[in-house]
Design an enzyme around this catalytic site. Sequence first.
Site, PDB file in Angstrom:
ATOM      1  N   ALA A  66       0.954  -0.816  -0.229  1.00  0.00           N
ATOM      2  CA  ALA A  66       0.266  -0.007  -0.104  1.00  0.00           C
ATOM      3  C   ALA A  66       0.951   0.971  -0.190  1.00  0.00           C
ATOM      4  O   ALA A  66       2.470   1.194   0.646  1.00  0.00           O
ATOM      5  CB  ALA A  66      -1.373  -0.283   1.438  1.00  0.00           C
ATOM      6  N   GLY A 112       0.473  -4.947   1.011  1.00  0.00           N
ATOM      7  CA  GLY A 112      -0.830  -4.768  -0.447  1.00  0.00           C
ATOM      8  C   GLY A 112      -0.105  -5.345  -1.176  1.00  0.00           C
ATOM      9  O   GLY A 112      -1.176  -5.673  -1.888  1.00  0.00           O
ATOM     10  N   GLU A 115      -0.305  -8.888  -0.552  1.00  0.00           N
ATOM     11  CA  GLU A 115      -2.312  -9.179  -0.425  1.00  0.00           C
ATOM     12  C   GLU A 115      -2.655  -9.632  -1.691  1.00  0.00           C
ATOM     13  O   GLU A 115      -3.397 -10.815  -2.385  1.00  0.00           O
ATOM     14  CB  GLU A 115      -2.596  -8.275   0.638  1.00  0.00           C
ATOM     15  N   GLU A 135       4.597  -5.093   6.738  1.00  0.00           N
ATOM     16  CA  GLU A 135       3.901  -4.083   7.850  1.00  0.00           C
ATOM     17  C   GLU A 135       4.398  -3.713   9.292  1.00  0.00           C
ATOM     18  O   GLU A 135       4.301  -2.603   9.677  1.00  0.00           O
ATOM     19  CB  GLU A 135       2.248  -4.626   7.875  1.00  0.00           C
TER      20      GLU A 135
HETATM   21  N1  CAA Z   1       5.007   3.490  -0.285  1.00  0.00           N
HETATM   22  C1  CAA Z   1       5.165   4.437  -1.278  1.00  0.00           C
HETATM   23  N2  CAA Z   1       6.333   4.012  -1.758  1.00  0.00           N
HETATM   24  C2  CAA Z   1       7.419   3.483  -2.087  1.00  0.00           C
HETATM   25  C3  CAA Z   1       6.700   2.034  -1.274  1.00  0.00           C
HETATM   26  C4  CAA Z   1       5.358   2.148  -0.519  1.00  0.00           C
HETATM   27  N3  CAA Z   1       4.752   0.915   0.378  1.00  0.00           N
HETATM   28  N4  CAA Z   1       7.606   1.614  -1.644  1.00  0.00           N
HETATM   29  C5  CAA Z   1       8.459   2.071  -1.988  1.00  0.00           C
HETATM   30  N5  CAA Z   1       8.449   3.110  -2.083  1.00  0.00           N
HETATM   31  C6  CAA Z   1       9.127   4.028  -3.207  1.00  0.00           C
HETATM   32  C7  CAA Z   1      10.565   4.629  -1.633  1.00  0.00           C
HETATM   33  O1  CAA Z   1       9.985   5.546  -0.793  1.00  0.00           O
HETATM   34  C8  CAA Z   1      11.108   5.507  -3.170  1.00  0.00           C
HETATM   35  O2  CAA Z   1      10.668   6.687  -3.322  1.00  0.00           O
HETATM   36  P1  CAA Z   1      11.327   7.583  -3.099  1.00  0.00           P
HETATM   37  O3  CAA Z   1      12.389   7.473  -4.422  1.00  0.00           O
HETATM   38  O4  CAA Z   1      10.854   8.985  -3.682  1.00  0.00           O
HETATM   39  O5  CAA Z   1      12.339   8.167  -2.388  1.00  0.00           O
HETATM   40  C9  CAA Z   1      10.828   4.928  -4.535  1.00  0.00           C
HETATM   41  O6  CAA Z   1       9.578   3.518  -3.731  1.00  0.00           O
HETATM   42  C10 CAA Z   1      11.904   3.506  -4.295  1.00  0.00           C
HETATM   43  O7  CAA Z   1      12.119   2.816  -2.632  1.00  0.00           O
HETATM   44  P2  CAA Z   1      13.323   2.506  -2.418  1.00  0.00           P
HETATM   45  O8  CAA Z   1      14.198   3.647  -2.763  1.00  0.00           O
HETATM   46  O9  CAA Z   1      13.488   2.189  -0.764  1.00  0.00           O
HETATM   47  O10 CAA Z   1      13.856   0.911  -2.890  1.00  0.00           O
HETATM   48  P3  CAA Z   1      15.184  -0.026  -2.808  1.00  0.00           P
HETATM   49  O11 CAA Z   1      15.357  -0.305  -4.018  1.00  0.00           O
HETATM   50  O12 CAA Z   1      15.907   0.916  -1.551  1.00  0.00           O
HETATM   51  O13 CAA Z   1      13.958  -0.846  -1.415  1.00  0.00           O
HETATM   52  C11 CAA Z   1      11.680  -2.168  -0.854  1.00  0.00           C
HETATM   53  C12 CAA Z   1      12.679  -1.307  -1.700  1.00  0.00           C
HETATM   54  C13 CAA Z   1      12.987  -2.665   0.020  1.00  0.00           C
HETATM   55  C14 CAA Z   1      11.111  -2.859  -2.005  1.00  0.00           C
HETATM   56  C15 CAA Z   1      12.004  -0.298  -0.496  1.00  0.00           C
HETATM   57  O14 CAA Z   1      11.764   0.215  -0.766  1.00  0.00           O
HETATM   58  C16 CAA Z   1      10.254  -0.567   0.769  1.00  0.00           C
HETATM   59  O15 CAA Z   1      11.219  -1.736   2.109  1.00  0.00           O
HETATM   60  N6  CAA Z   1       8.816  -0.022   0.466  1.00  0.00           N
HETATM   61  C17 CAA Z   1       8.036  -0.684   1.042  1.00  0.00           C
HETATM   62  C18 CAA Z   1       7.410  -2.130   1.572  1.00  0.00           C
HETATM   63  C19 CAA Z   1       6.814  -2.037   2.247  1.00  0.00           C
HETATM   64  O16 CAA Z   1       7.123  -1.919   3.463  1.00  0.00           O
HETATM   65  N7  CAA Z   1       4.735  -2.950   2.528  1.00  0.00           N
HETATM   66  C20 CAA Z   1       4.562  -2.239   3.002  1.00  0.00           C
HETATM   67  C21 CAA Z   1       3.802  -1.337   2.311  1.00  0.00           C
HETATM   68  S1  CAA Z   1       1.758  -0.902   4.440  1.00  0.00           S
HETATM   69  C22 CAA Z   1       0.461  -2.397   3.702  1.00  0.00           C
HETATM   70  O17 CAA Z   1       0.828  -2.873   2.594  1.00  0.00           O
HETATM   71  C23 CAA Z   1      -0.179  -2.490   4.155  1.00  0.00           C
HETATM   72  C24 CAA Z   1      -1.309  -3.066   3.829  1.00  0.00           C
HETATM   73  O18 CAA Z   1      -1.110  -4.542   4.027  1.00  0.00           O
HETATM   74  C25 CAA Z   1      -2.686  -2.286   3.566  1.00  0.00           C
END
Ligand code: CAA
Length: 256
Positions: A66, A112, A115, A135
Amino acid sequence: MHIENLNYKQEGQIFYITIDRVKQLNALNKRTILELNHLLCLCEDDASIRVIILTGAGEKAFVAGADIKEFAHFSKKEGEELAQFGHELLFDKIANYSKPVIAAINGYALGGGLELAMAAHVRVASDNAKLGQPEVSLGLIPGYGGTQRLTQLIGKGKAFEMILTGDMIAAEEALKLGLVNDVVSQEDLLLKSIEIAHKMIKNSPKAIKRGIQAINSVFDDSGLKEEIRLFGQGFGTEEFKEGTTAFFEKRKPNFK
Ligand code: CAA
């Protein structure tokens, strides 16, 4: 509806949807969920479409979760509404869809994103895919069906491990656990998905619809309601603030 975040096309009886927010690793914001719902509603009424293949744009991510930026300031109530809205418009819609949905997982499938793949009926992963429910590192739990569908797919023991550690697993391990149906190279991902789609297309569409309904009836969905409530509880807490701030600052969270 004007579609901004998806690419889509029909070829033969297959409808392809590609989530395209590459800069955000295809993270699911509200608009993308509405757009997916819109296309799924159109496809459901179109008898010329027999299978949906859902994938992510680029070579890095299917969907990285998400959109954290969109919900970082949400209250408990808004968090609960976010999960409810997602379930109704997208996740439950796919799980109970009248036609097979195949998720072609072309990279990260996190939160998400995993999911979304788990709501689909079949999952094909590329060998670079990484899957996880991270999460808890944000002070949350999965809110789009992950606590239920992961447990259904891989069993309670491994679901506890994945959800409580937040660790990602590689495609090959996901295959061993039954979390994905096949693992292929990235270049063969769509070919494999199409091969499975063609086998389905040969069969009776009405029997397929009944098969999806019957398999879903094995599972009681009361746990989904509890997940939505508990997902909402995380929002607005100190741990949520620390988890989301750490994500934006690209550092590890420091939970007291
Ligand atoms: N939401 C918003 N933006 C996201 C994102 C997310 N879930 N995942 C990645 N991005 C964005 C980053 O903020 C980044 O943006 P900027 O360039 O503006 O900084 C861009 O995508 C590239 O990401 P990274 O620089 O972090 O790339 P990386 O290769 O270093 O890492 C990754 C990749 C491991 C996937 C890392 O991006 C990450 O951990 N992302 C989040 C994963 C996460 O926590 N997902 C769960 C979200 S909560 C959810 O889903 C709730 C639910 O169940 C309903």
